[in-house]
Design a protein around this motif. Structure first.
Motif, mmCIF file in Angstrom:
data_model
loop_
_atom_site.group_PDB
_atom_site.id
_atom_site.type_symbol
_atom_site.label_atom_id
_atom_site.label_comp_id
_atom_site.label_asym_id
_atom_site.label_seq_id
_atom_site.Cartn_x
_atom_site.Cartn_y
_atom_site.Cartn_z
ATOM 1 N N ILE A 195 0.868 -1.172 0.000
ATOM 2 C CA ILE A 195 0.000 0.000 0.000
ATOM 3 C C ILE A 195 0.912 1.232 0.000
ATOM 4 O O ILE A 195 1.877 1.279 0.774
ATOM 5 C CB ILE A 195 -0.947 -0.025 1.230
ATOM 6 N N PRO A 196 0.642 2.203 -0.900
ATOM 7 C CA PRO A 196 1.559 3.354 -1.031
ATOM 8 C C PRO A 196 1.775 4.115 0.279
ATOM 9 O O PRO A 196 2.883 4.546 0.570
ATOM 10 C CB PRO A 196 0.866 4.247 -2.063
ATOM 11 N N GLU A 197 0.715 4.275 1.043
ATOM 12 C CA GLU A 197 0.818 5.026 2.295
ATOM 13 C C GLU A 197 1.415 4.145 3.400
ATOM 14 O O GLU A 197 1.097 2.964 3.502
ATOM 15 C CB GLU A 197 -0.590 5.479 2.714
ATOM 16 N N ARG A 198 2.269 4.726 4.212
ATOM 17 C CA ARG A 198 2.852 3.985 5.328
ATOM 18 C C ARG A 198 2.031 4.210 6.594
ATOM 19 O O ARG A 198 1.334 5.208 6.725
ATOM 20 C CB ARG A 198 4.306 4.436 5.576
ATOM 21 N N LEU A 199 2.159 3.267 7.519
ATOM 22 C CA LEU A 199 1.513 3.387 8.824
ATOM 23 C C LEU A 199 2.452 4.198 9.711
ATOM 24 O O LEU A 199 3.590 3.800 9.962
ATOM 25 C CB LEU A 199 1.266 1.990 9.409
ATOM 26 N N GLY A 200 1.980 5.367 10.150
ATOM 27 C CA GLY A 200 2.835 6.329 10.829
ATOM 28 C C GLY A 200 3.360 5.863 12.183
ATOM 29 O O GLY A 200 2.649 5.200 12.948
ATOM 30 N N THR A 201 4.605 6.236 12.485
ATOM 31 C CA THR A 201 5.194 5.960 13.790
ATOM 32 C C THR A 201 4.348 6.666 14.858
ATOM 33 O O THR A 201 3.969 7.823 14.681
ATOM 34 C CB THR A 201 6.650 6.478 13.838
ATOM 35 N N GLY A 202 4.023 5.940 15.931
ATOM 36 C CA GLY A 202 3.181 6.510 16.983
ATOM 37 C C GLY A 202 1.706 6.180 16.820
ATOM 38 O O GLY A 202 0.909 6.422 17.719
ATOM 39 N N ALA A 203 1.338 5.613 15.659
ATOM 40 C CA ALA A 203 -0.059 5.229 15.442
ATOM 41 C C ALA A 203 -0.415 4.060 16.365
ATOM 42 O O ALA A 203 0.450 3.263 16.736
ATOM 43 C CB ALA A 203 -0.282 4.834 13.982
ATOM 44 N N VAL A 204 -1.696 3.988 16.741
ATOM 45 C CA VAL A 204 -2.187 2.866 17.541
ATOM 46 C C VAL A 204 -3.161 2.081 16.675
ATOM 47 O O VAL A 204 -4.048 2.658 16.040
ATOM 48 C CB VAL A 204 -2.878 3.358 18.832
ATOM 49 N N VAL A 205 -2.974 0.767 16.635
ATOM 50 C CA VAL A 205 -3.829 -0.092 15.809
ATOM 51 C C VAL A 205 -4.428 -1.206 16.658
ATOM 52 O O VAL A 205 -3.889 -1.562 17.699
ATOM 53 C CB VAL A 205 -3.042 -0.696 14.614
ATOM 54 N N ARG A 206 -5.573 -1.708 16.196
ATOM 55 C CA ARG A 206 -6.232 -2.829 16.877
ATOM 56 C C ARG A 206 -6.000 -4.097 16.069
ATOM 57 O O ARG A 206 -6.172 -4.107 14.851
ATOM 58 C CB ARG A 206 -7.732 -2.544 17.008
#
Length: 112
Positions: free
Chosen positions: A33-44
């Motif tokens: 996926i072109p967009e990256r998952l940002g540092t500091g993001a919270v995911v479930r």
């Protein structure tokens, strides 16, 4: 099997690259996926297969869902943060189970 138990993870890797790589599928060869998952993001957590995590974005920047590697070459990209949350939630429950702290206010009210 408790795979999608709502465990929360925080992205700690990818600070130098603007986040970590997200793919469309479990396989590391699946489409990026072109967009990256940002540092500091919270995911479930939706699913955890070996070192691959299928997630839903809770807070932060990045794709709303996808697959990421939780670590690369022994370096953590995501860390579980549910333990801390459970600890905070469990603290008052423990004192309620002993029921002593809950009774104290009632006894105090009776003496008033």
């Amino acid at each position: 099997s408790g795979q999608g138990d709502g465990t929360l993870w925080e992205v700690v890797g990818g600070a130098d690259k603007g986040g970590i790589l997200v793919r469309e599928g479990e396989s590391v060869t699946s489409s990026q996926i072109p967009e990256r998952l940002g540092t500091g993001a919270v995911v479930r957590q939706s699913k955890l297969v070996n070192e691959r995590l299928q997630y839903e974005l809770v807070t932060g920047s990045g794709p709303s869902e996808g697959w990421v590697s939780i670590s690369i070459k022994a370096k953590s990209l995501l860390i579980r943060i549910d333990a801390g949350f459970n600890f905070q939630v469990a603290t008052p429950l423990v004192s309620l189970e002993t029921s002593k702290p809950a009774r104290v206010p009632e006894e105090l009210l009776k003496t008033l």
